[in-house]
Design an enzyme around this catalytic site. Structure first.
Site, PDB file in Angstrom:
ATOM      1  N   GLY A  10       0.811  -1.220   0.000  1.00 37.58           N
ATOM      2  CA  GLY A  10       0.000   0.000   0.000  1.00 37.58           C
ATOM      3  C   GLY A  10       0.838   1.260   0.000  1.00 37.58           C
ATOM      4  N   CYS A 272      -4.797   8.218   8.865  1.00 36.77           N
ATOM      5  CA  CYS A 272      -4.211   7.836  10.158  1.00 36.77           C
ATOM      6  C   CYS A 272      -4.529   8.705  11.362  1.00 36.77           C
ATOM      7  CB  CYS A 272      -2.703   7.706   9.995  1.00 36.77           C
ATOM      8  SG  CYS A 272      -2.295   6.319   8.929  1.00 36.77           S
TER       9      CYS A 272
HETATM   10  N1  LIG Z   1      -0.678   5.935   4.672  1.00 32.95           N
HETATM   11  C1  LIG Z   1       0.285   6.482   5.375  1.00 32.95           C
HETATM   12  O1  LIG Z   1       0.756   7.575   5.060  1.00 32.95           O
HETATM   13  C2  LIG Z   1       0.839   5.798   6.584  1.00 32.95           C
HETATM   14  C3  LIG Z   1       0.291   4.620   7.084  1.00 32.95           C
HETATM   15  N2  LIG Z   1       0.826   4.009   8.184  1.00 32.95           N
HETATM   16  C4  LIG Z   1       0.293   2.738   8.684  1.00 32.95           C
HETATM   17  O2  LIG Z   1       0.738   1.698   7.796  1.00 32.95           O
HETATM   18  C5  LIG Z   1      -0.261   0.672   7.687  1.00 32.95           C
HETATM   19  C6  LIG Z   1      -0.623   0.469   6.228  1.00 32.95           C
HETATM   20  O3  LIG Z   1      -1.148   1.688   5.747  1.00 32.95           O
HETATM   21  P1  LIG Z   1      -1.312   1.952   4.186  1.00 32.95           P
HETATM   22  O4  LIG Z   1      -0.107   1.482   3.470  1.00 32.95           O
HETATM   23  O5  LIG Z   1      -1.736   3.364   4.061  1.00 32.95           O
HETATM   24  O6  LIG Z   1      -2.541   0.980   3.876  1.00 32.95           O
HETATM   25  P2  LIG Z   1      -3.020   0.446   2.454  1.00 32.95           P
HETATM   26  O7  LIG Z   1      -4.455   0.102   2.599  1.00 32.95           O
HETATM   27  O8  LIG Z   1      -2.599   1.388   1.385  1.00 32.95           O
HETATM   28  O9  LIG Z   1      -2.170  -0.900   2.251  1.00 32.95           O
HETATM   29  C7  LIG Z   1      -2.327  -2.062   3.015  1.00 32.95           C
HETATM   30  C8  LIG Z   1      -2.211  -3.265   2.080  1.00 32.95           C
HETATM   31  O10 LIG Z   1      -2.159  -4.464   2.859  1.00 32.95           O
HETATM   32  C9  LIG Z   1      -2.791  -5.492   2.110  1.00 32.95           C
HETATM   33  N3  LIG Z   1      -3.113  -6.607   3.006  1.00 32.95           N
HETATM   34  C10 LIG Z   1      -4.004  -6.630   4.031  1.00 32.95           C
HETATM   35  N4  LIG Z   1      -3.970  -7.828   4.660  1.00 32.95           N
HETATM   36  C11 LIG Z   1      -3.036  -8.580   4.014  1.00 32.95           C
HETATM   37  C12 LIG Z   1      -2.536  -9.910   4.194  1.00 32.95           C
HETATM   38  N5  LIG Z   1      -2.988 -10.678   5.205  1.00 32.95           N
HETATM   39  N6  LIG Z   1      -1.597 -10.368   3.337  1.00 32.95           N
HETATM   40  C13 LIG Z   1      -1.129  -9.584   2.331  1.00 32.95           C
HETATM   41  N7  LIG Z   1      -1.553  -8.319   2.110  1.00 32.95           N
HETATM   42  C14 LIG Z   1      -2.498  -7.821   2.950  1.00 32.95           C
HETATM   43  C15 LIG Z   1      -3.992  -4.805   1.505  1.00 32.95           C
HETATM   44  O11 LIG Z   1      -4.508  -5.513   0.385  1.00 32.95           O
HETATM   45  C16 LIG Z   1      -3.404  -3.425   1.139  1.00 32.95           C
HETATM   46  O12 LIG Z   1      -2.947  -3.390  -0.205  1.00 32.95           O
HETATM   47  C17 LIG Z   1      -1.423   1.123   8.579  1.00 32.95           C
HETATM   48  O13 LIG Z   1      -1.252   0.541   9.839  1.00 32.95           O
HETATM   49  C18 LIG Z   1      -1.216   2.624   8.691  1.00 32.95           C
HETATM   50  O14 LIG Z   1      -1.726   3.128   9.900  1.00 32.95           O
HETATM   51  C19 LIG Z   1       1.934   4.531   8.795  1.00 32.95           C
HETATM   52  C20 LIG Z   1       2.535   5.677   8.334  1.00 32.95           C
HETATM   53  C21 LIG Z   1       2.041   6.399   7.193  1.00 32.95           C
HETATM   54  O1  LIG Z   2       0.822   7.828  10.216  1.00 33.68           O
HETATM   55  C1  LIG Z   2       0.557   8.377   9.166  1.00 33.68           C
HETATM   56  O2  LIG Z   2      -0.266   7.979   8.358  1.00 33.68           O
HETATM   57  C2  LIG Z   2       1.208   9.672   8.798  1.00 33.68           C
HETATM   58  O3  LIG Z   2       0.237  10.703   9.128  1.00 33.68           O
HETATM   59  C3  LIG Z   2       0.636  12.021   8.784  1.00 33.68           C
HETATM   60  O4  LIG Z   2       0.881  12.113   7.382  1.00 33.68           O
HETATM   61  P1  LIG Z   2      -0.311  12.321   6.319  1.00 33.68           P
HETATM   62  O5  LIG Z   2      -1.614  11.996   6.958  1.00 33.68           O
HETATM   63  O6  LIG Z   2       0.080  11.581   5.102  1.00 33.68           O
HETATM   64  O7  LIG Z   2      -0.275  13.873   5.945  1.00 33.68           O
HETATM   65  P2  LIG Z   2      -0.070  15.220   6.798  1.00 33.68           P
HETATM   66  O8  LIG Z   2       0.810  16.103   6.028  1.00 33.68           O
HETATM   67  O9  LIG Z   2       0.306  14.941   8.190  1.00 33.68           O
HETATM   68  O10 LIG Z   2      -1.519  15.865   6.762  1.00 33.68           O
HETATM   69  C4  LIG Z   2      -2.604  15.291   7.477  1.00 33.68           C
HETATM   70  C5  LIG Z   2      -3.799  16.221   7.408  1.00 33.68           C
HETATM   71  O11 LIG Z   2      -3.575  17.398   8.171  1.00 33.68           O
HETATM   72  C6  LIG Z   2      -3.823  18.549   7.394  1.00 33.68           C
HETATM   73  N1  LIG Z   2      -2.933  19.645   7.852  1.00 33.68           N
HETATM   74  C7  LIG Z   2      -1.601  19.446   7.927  1.00 33.68           C
HETATM   75  C8  LIG Z   2      -0.776  20.448   8.376  1.00 33.68           C
HETATM   76  C9  LIG Z   2      -1.314  21.679   8.774  1.00 33.68           C
HETATM   77  O12 LIG Z   2      -0.614  22.638   9.202  1.00 33.68           O
HETATM   78  N2  LIG Z   2      -2.659  21.848   8.687  1.00 33.68           N
HETATM   79  C10 LIG Z   2      -3.490  20.855   8.245  1.00 33.68           C
HETATM   80  O13 LIG Z   2      -4.714  21.041   8.197  1.00 33.68           O
HETATM   81  C11 LIG Z   2      -3.541  18.107   5.972  1.00 33.68           C
HETATM   82  O14 LIG Z   2      -4.167  18.946   5.037  1.00 33.68           O
HETATM   83  C12 LIG Z   2      -4.116  16.709   5.991  1.00 33.68           C
HETATM   84  O15 LIG Z   2      -5.501  16.741   5.802  1.00 33.68           O
HETATM   85  C13 LIG Z   2       1.953  12.361   9.505  1.00 33.68           C
HETATM   86  O16 LIG Z   2       2.384  13.659   9.084  1.00 33.68           O
HETATM   87  C14 LIG Z   2       3.027  11.326   9.183  1.00 33.68           C
HETATM   88  O17 LIG Z   2       4.201  11.611   9.941  1.00 33.68           O
HETATM   89  C15 LIG Z   2       2.503   9.936   9.545  1.00 33.68           C
HETATM   90  O18 LIG Z   2       3.455   8.950   9.194  1.00 33.68           O
END
Ligand SMILES: NC(=O)C1=CN([C@@H]2O[C@H](COP(=O)(O)OP(=O)(O)OC[C@H]3O[C@@H](n4cnc5c(N)ncnc54)[C@H](O)[C@@H]3O)[C@@H](O)[C@H]2O)C=CC1
Ligand SMILES: O=C(O)[C@H]1O[C@H](OP(=O)(O)OP(=O)(O)OC[C@H]2O[C@@H](n3ccc(=O)[nH]c3=O)[C@H](O)[C@@H]2O)[C@H](O)[C@@H](O)[C@@H]1O
Length: 480
Positions: A10, A272
């Site tokens: 993802g 998140c």
């Molecule tokens: N999106 C972001 O910016 C961030 C997300 N996270 C955390 O990382 C984790 C993943 O988030 P995303 O990458 O955004 O989610 P996502 O939904 O984009 O990707 C997750 C993937 O895992 C796959 N999956 C689920 N169960 C599975 C299994 N049993 N075997 C193989 N594949 C499987 C799904 O099909 C999906 O493609 C979450 O816990 C999220 O909170 C952390 C930091 C940043």
């Molecule tokens: O755990 C996660 O998923 C990630 O969540 C956020 O990253 P993200 O959600 O991708 O984007 P941000 O830039 O943090 O923005 C989050 C939301 O806050 C809003 N935002 C951000 C900054 C700001 O000053 N004001 C504000 O309204 C953005 O528009 C957006 O809707 C964190 O910044 C990452 O460090 C973290 O890894």
């Protein structure tokens, strides 16, 4: 050759592994997923996610030391280090519904790892998980291990979407938590060696498992809290004539506070912040800490208040009804430079306007009509499950059109709301837009991207979050 396998292709698994492959040419990295369509897209010219710089990184290493596969079991069994980066959505049913993290996908990945492993492995929590998850995962792995040794590490990811590649190339820190045993320390050293290919040693922080797990939830809670703080101030600015950008600038100049993440907005979105704070709240409640739980809950309450306040401003300014009126929505993604719409504030704003019977014309440079229709019809939290397990797209909303250009969206509109801060919205020809709109022409800027005075000079009635109010709006009763 060290072999890494990442379960979950993802927003985190894909970019993170692509950067590891680029920076560590002697490590083989395979990203696996149960979603065949996602893996197919990762292997194609059209990657499944939009992220600036990602295409170039993938092109440089795909087929060399970076592979995407749906042969999950084979690659897991061959790997030395397994990252788990699967969905950890908010539970929708049962104990802790609406708050606790749903660890179904994590647990099934752990059981599969135990089933197929034939050699010792390091298993890395990349997903954001509740503190103490590693203990549960350890139990699943060791009770099913057939004598194979597993070391669990917590290595939470801090990248933000839209800047993921930059964040991964040059992280503020990499956090690795592990057991304080000789085997645990050895595993930490092995993972540290991977990051040390490009991350300076002083930026790699090593802690115990629970500190690493909790630091991730804490970091997201602190970040979201800043936004709710500045958004709370924005309401007070509107009531007093202060300007939230000036206040944020003055406050942020204090080096103890810092200037980043103080942009007032229609509310924070993304997959998140809300999920992780709800999870934190649940953990506090389970640990008998209701005061701490309530403190963090307030961050979400203020975010919901901000979104409601924005909708109420629109409706009250437009003669207390938007029924039958065309409202152009510019921007649907939760922030610029991503096509991701998970928990975007645009969903709540659009639903609020649809409830008041508005006709919406939506334009976002990266979000498709299908995605917007799904987002406006899916139940809360359903979006955070793997795509093939989500409900099929229900009947689409009739009062919405999705167009591919801001000028078409705003043609004959009564009002415009800007919900994502895409750069292109700053450079629109607002005189042309004004000429083609119904009068009086309203503009509600949820991201403070336009210069309100310039637009007022053209003739628009402008509302910008936290800025001195337009005379038109000032005379209306305050909204909450
Ligand atoms: N999106 C972001 O910016 C961030 C997300 N996270 C955390 O990382 C984790 C993943 O988030 P995303 O990458 O955004 O989610 P996502 O939904 O984009 O990707 C997750 C993937 O895992 C796959 N999956 C689920 N169960 C599975 C299994 N049993 N075997 C193989 N594949 C499987 C799904 O099909 C999906 O493609 C979450 O816990 C999220 O909170 C952390 C930091 C940043
Ligand atoms: O755990 C996660 O998923 C990630 O969540 C956020 O990253 P993200 O959600 O991708 O984007 P941000 O830039 O943090 O923005 C989050 C939301 O806050 C809003 N935002 C951000 C900054 C700001 O000053 N004001 C504000 O309204 C953005 O528009 C957006 O809707 C964190 O910044 C990452 O460090 C973290 O890894």
């Amino acid at each position: 050759m060290v072999k890494i396998c990442c379960i979950g292709a993802g927003y985190v698994g894909g970019p993170t592994m692509a950067v590891i492959a680029l920076k560590c040419p002697l490590i083989e990295v395979v990203v696996v997923d149960i979603s065949v369509s996602r893996i197919t897209a990762w292997n194609s010219e059209q990657l499944p996610i939009y992220e600036p710089g990602l295409d170039e990184v993938v092109k440089q290493c795909r087929g060399k030391n970076l592979f995407f596969s749906f042969d999950v079991e084979r690659h897991v069994s061959e790997a030395d280090i397994i990252f788990v980066s699967v969905n950890t959505p908010t539970k929708t049913q049962g104990l802790g519904a609406g708050k606790a993290a749903d660890l179904t996908y994590w647990e099934s990945a752990a059981r599969m790892i135990a089933d197929v492993s034939k050699s010792d492995k390091i298993v890395v929590e990349k997903s954001t998980v509740p503190v103490k998850t590693a203990e549960a995962i350890e139990k699943i792995l060791t009770h099913n291990s057939k004598g194979i040794k597993f070391q669990i590490l917590s290595n939470p990811e801090f990248l933000a979407e839209g800047t993921a590649i930059e964040d991964l190339f040059s992280p503020d820190r990499v956090l690795i938590g592990g057991r304080e045993t000789p085997d645990g320390q050895k595993a930490i050293k092995a993972l540290k060696a991977v990051y040390a290919h490009w991350v300076p040693e002083e930026r790699i922080i090593c802690t115990n498992l629970w500190s690493a797990e909790l630091s991730k939830l804490a970091a997201n809670a602190f970040l979201a809290q800043r936004i709710s703080s500045v958004n709370a101030m924005s309401a007070l600015c509107e009531a007093t004539g202060a300007d939230v950008s000036q206040v944020a600038h003055a406050v942020g100049k204090d080096t103890r506070i810092g200037a980043k993440f103080l942009n007032a907005s229609v509310g924070f979105g993304g997959s998140c912040f809300q999920k992780d704070i709800l999870n934190l709240v649940y953990i506090c409640e389970c640990n008998g800490l209701p005061e701490v739980a309530n403190y963090w809950k307030q961050v979400i309450k203020v975010n919901d208040y901000q979104k409601n306040r924005f909708v109420n401003r629109i409706v009250s300014s437009m003669f207390n009804t938007v029924s039958g009126k065309k409202i152009a929505v510019l921007g649907f993604a939760f922030k610029k430079d991503t096509g991701d719409t998970r928990e975007t504030p645009a969903i709540d704003v659009c639903k609020g306007l649809i409830d008041d019977k508005a006709k919406l014309s939506i334009y976002d440079p990266q979000v498709t009509e299908d995605q917007i229709q799904r987002d406006l019809t899916l139940n809360k939290f359903d979006w955070d499950h793997p795509a093939h397990l989500q409900p099929l797209s229900p009947a689409s909303k009739k009062d919405i059109t999705v167009v591919w250009n801001a000028y078409e969206a705003t043609k004959d509109a009564h009002g415009i709301c800007i919900l994502t801060e895409w750069d292109e919205f700053k450079n629109l020809d607002f005189q042309k837009i004004y000429n083609n709109m119904q009068k009086p022409a309203f503009l509600f800027d949820g991201r403070n991207v336009v210069n309100p005075q310039k637009l007022r000079d053209i003739g628009f009635i402008v509302y910008s979050i936290g800025k001195p109010l337009d005379p038109w709006i000032k005379d209306l009763p305050a909204v909450a």
